[in-house]
Design a protein around this motif. Sequence first.
Motif, PDB file in Angstrom:
ATOM      1  N   HIS A  81       0.844  -1.149   0.005  1.00 52.76           N
ATOM      2  CA  HIS A  81      -0.032   0.156   0.057  1.00 52.76           C
ATOM      3  C   HIS A  81       0.984   1.326  -0.084  1.00 52.76           C
ATOM      4  CE1 HIS A  81      -3.799   2.432   0.259  1.00 52.76           C
ATOM      5  NE2 HIS A  81      -3.262   2.852   1.570  1.00 52.76           N
ATOM      6  N   LEU A  91       1.278   4.265  -2.810  1.00 53.17           N
ATOM      7  CA  LEU A  91       1.011   5.684  -2.752  1.00 53.17           C
ATOM      8  C   LEU A  91       2.322   6.491  -2.798  1.00 53.17           C
ATOM      9  CD1 LEU A  91      -1.149   5.693   0.556  1.00 53.17           C
ATOM     10  CD2 LEU A  91      -1.949   5.620  -1.912  1.00 53.17           C
ATOM     11  N   PHE A 137      -4.689  11.906  -4.993  1.00 52.41           N
ATOM     12  CA  PHE A 137      -5.149  11.491  -3.423  1.00 52.41           C
ATOM     13  C   PHE A 137      -6.091  12.623  -3.110  1.00 52.41           C
ATOM     14  CE2 PHE A 137      -0.499  10.214  -2.888  1.00 52.41           C
ATOM     15  CZ  PHE A 137      -0.633   8.889  -3.537  1.00 52.41           C
ATOM     16  N   VAL A 138      -6.770  13.583  -3.995  1.00 53.83           N
ATOM     17  CA  VAL A 138      -7.577  14.738  -3.506  1.00 53.83           C
ATOM     18  C   VAL A 138      -8.812  13.882  -2.959  1.00 53.83           C
ATOM     19  CG1 VAL A 138      -8.988  16.320  -4.444  1.00 53.83           C
ATOM     20  CG2 VAL A 138      -6.604  16.394  -5.217  1.00 53.83           C
ATOM     21  N   GLY A 139      -9.224  14.451  -1.762  1.00 56.15           N
ATOM     22  CA  GLY A 139     -10.702  14.336  -1.090  1.00 56.15           C
ATOM     23  C   GLY A 139     -11.606  15.090  -1.347  1.00 56.15           C
ATOM     24  N   HIS A 176      -7.264  13.728   0.692  1.00 59.05           N
ATOM     25  CA  HIS A 176      -8.192  13.134   1.530  1.00 59.05           C
ATOM     26  C   HIS A 176      -7.512  12.506   2.749  1.00 59.05           C
ATOM     27  CE1 HIS A 176     -10.629   9.468   2.698  1.00 59.05           C
ATOM     28  NE2 HIS A 176     -11.339   9.987   1.688  1.00 59.05           N
ATOM     29  N   GLY A 177      -8.215  12.572   3.730  1.00 63.34           N
ATOM     30  CA  GLY A 177      -7.796  12.244   5.232  1.00 63.34           C
ATOM     31  C   GLY A 177      -7.350  10.876   5.224  1.00 63.34           C
ATOM     32  N   GLY A 178      -7.832   9.917   4.248  1.00 63.26           N
ATOM     33  CA  GLY A 178      -7.160   8.838   4.284  1.00 63.26           C
ATOM     34  C   GLY A 178      -5.553   8.655   3.940  1.00 63.26           C
ATOM     35  N   VAL A 179      -5.380   9.558   3.023  1.00 65.23           N
ATOM     36  CA  VAL A 179      -3.780   9.303   2.793  1.00 65.23           C
ATOM     37  C   VAL A 179      -3.009   9.820   4.013  1.00 65.23           C
ATOM     38  CG1 VAL A 179      -2.332  10.236   1.307  1.00 65.23           C
ATOM     39  CG2 VAL A 179      -4.363  10.228   0.297  1.00 65.23           C
ATOM     40  N   THR A 208      -3.798   9.549   7.031  1.00 64.84           N
ATOM     41  CA  THR A 208      -3.907   8.394   7.840  1.00 64.84           C
ATOM     42  C   THR A 208      -3.083   7.343   7.564  1.00 64.84           C
ATOM     43  OG1 THR A 208      -6.176   8.827   8.338  1.00 64.84           O
ATOM     44  CG2 THR A 208      -5.386   6.718   9.061  1.00 64.84           C
ATOM     45  N   SER A 209      -2.881   6.923   6.269  1.00 71.27           N
ATOM     46  CA  SER A 209      -1.906   5.876   5.837  1.00 71.27           C
ATOM     47  C   SER A 209      -0.428   6.677   6.208  1.00 71.27           C
ATOM     48  CB  SER A 209      -2.005   5.866   4.532  1.00 71.27           C
ATOM     49  OG  SER A 209      -3.065   4.977   3.913  1.00 71.27           O
ATOM     50  N   ASP A 244       0.090   6.391  10.021  1.00 72.49           N
ATOM     51  CA  ASP A 244       0.131   4.907  10.643  1.00 72.49           C
ATOM     52  C   ASP A 244       1.485   4.392  10.202  1.00 72.49           C
ATOM     53  OD1 ASP A 244      -0.848   2.656  11.748  1.00 72.49           O
ATOM     54  OD2 ASP A 244      -1.529   2.030   9.831  1.00 72.49           O
ATOM     55  N   ILE A 248      -6.540  10.783  14.811  1.00 76.02           N
ATOM     56  CA  ILE A 248      -6.019  12.124  13.814  1.00 76.02           C
ATOM     57  C   ILE A 248      -6.949  13.299  14.267  1.00 76.02           C
ATOM     58  CG2 ILE A 248      -5.305  12.679  11.583  1.00 76.02           C
ATOM     59  CD1 ILE A 248      -4.172  10.343  11.500  1.00 76.02           C
ATOM     60  N   TYR A 302      -7.437  16.861  12.357  1.00 74.05           N
ATOM     61  CA  TYR A 302      -7.266  17.770  11.488  1.00 74.05           C
ATOM     62  C   TYR A 302      -7.189  19.033  11.663  1.00 74.05           C
ATOM     63  CZ  TYR A 302      -7.843  13.282   8.633  1.00 74.05           C
ATOM     64  OH  TYR A 302      -7.695  12.075   8.169  1.00 74.05           O
TER      65      TYR A 302
END
Lengths: 147, 145
Positions: free
Chosen positions: A19, A23, A45-47, A55-58, A60-61, A64, A88, A90
């Motif tokens: 993963h 990325l 990667f845009v949210g 995006h918040g998920g990026v 987070t990855s 982490d 997290i 923001y």
Amino acid sequence: MKKLITSALMRAFARSSPHMRALGFELISVEAGVAMGRIANRPEFVGDPRTGVIHGGVVTSLLDSVGGAAVLGKLRRPMPIATLDLRIDYLRPSAPERELTARVECYRATRNVAFTRGFAYDGDPDDPVASMAASYMLRTQAVRRSG
Amino acid sequence: MADTTSPPSADRVDQLNRLLETIPYVHLLGLRAEILGDEPVLVMPGDARLVGNPALPALHGGAVGALLESAAIIGTMWQANLTKVPKTITITINYLRSGRIEATRARASITKRGRRVATVSVQACQADPEMPIAVGHAHLLLAAP
């Protein structure tokens, strides 16, 4: 500072995660208990398409993974670990197209659990976009396999 | 006669999927909305690119986190009938089990909707809906109406 886990080994660790490879994650450094890593802000990667914010998920990855590296840096020997919980906050939207850097400190490691905290920023380390606190279980696979 | 009720769920989920397709990272993860009962469930297909630990193998915590955060946002928009996308203030994720490389489904429920902030719980499951692999709690900032 002792560096029993070499930078080369840590980079191999980062590359071993499909993963993070997908990325384009790059581990910058791992000292005893402090790790840094970065990720380019790619268009995919845009949210929020209206603002171009990532995006918040990026985030987070990234946090982490850098947190995991900080734990291994603190332990000074490789072992399987798994994230137990991750929070997290923001703090502000990141600037579009800016590379994100994360710095995470592992400030305590016990027999079973390691505790981390850190920040992600898009330029100025004193003006972070997100903060994180996470704990990690240690020796996860060993426990699972012997148990 | 004018229909003042909400459109049927099937239309709403199409609308939701059209919105999801405009979000690049959601598209990259392959997230799609489905309807279960009257609520949307966000589905993340199993994909080798989402593996964090290749030894198990297990899904990356970040991918699970992205699914939970997206499900919290989408579920809140659905249940609170929002047209503007709320912003995440904070999210806490508890990882309960390692995620296998298979479809993961996440659904959200609003614990409290305030004027500015919604408190949302979200959980992600795989084959067994009784065995969540991760649960999350988020505070979302609602856009001014």
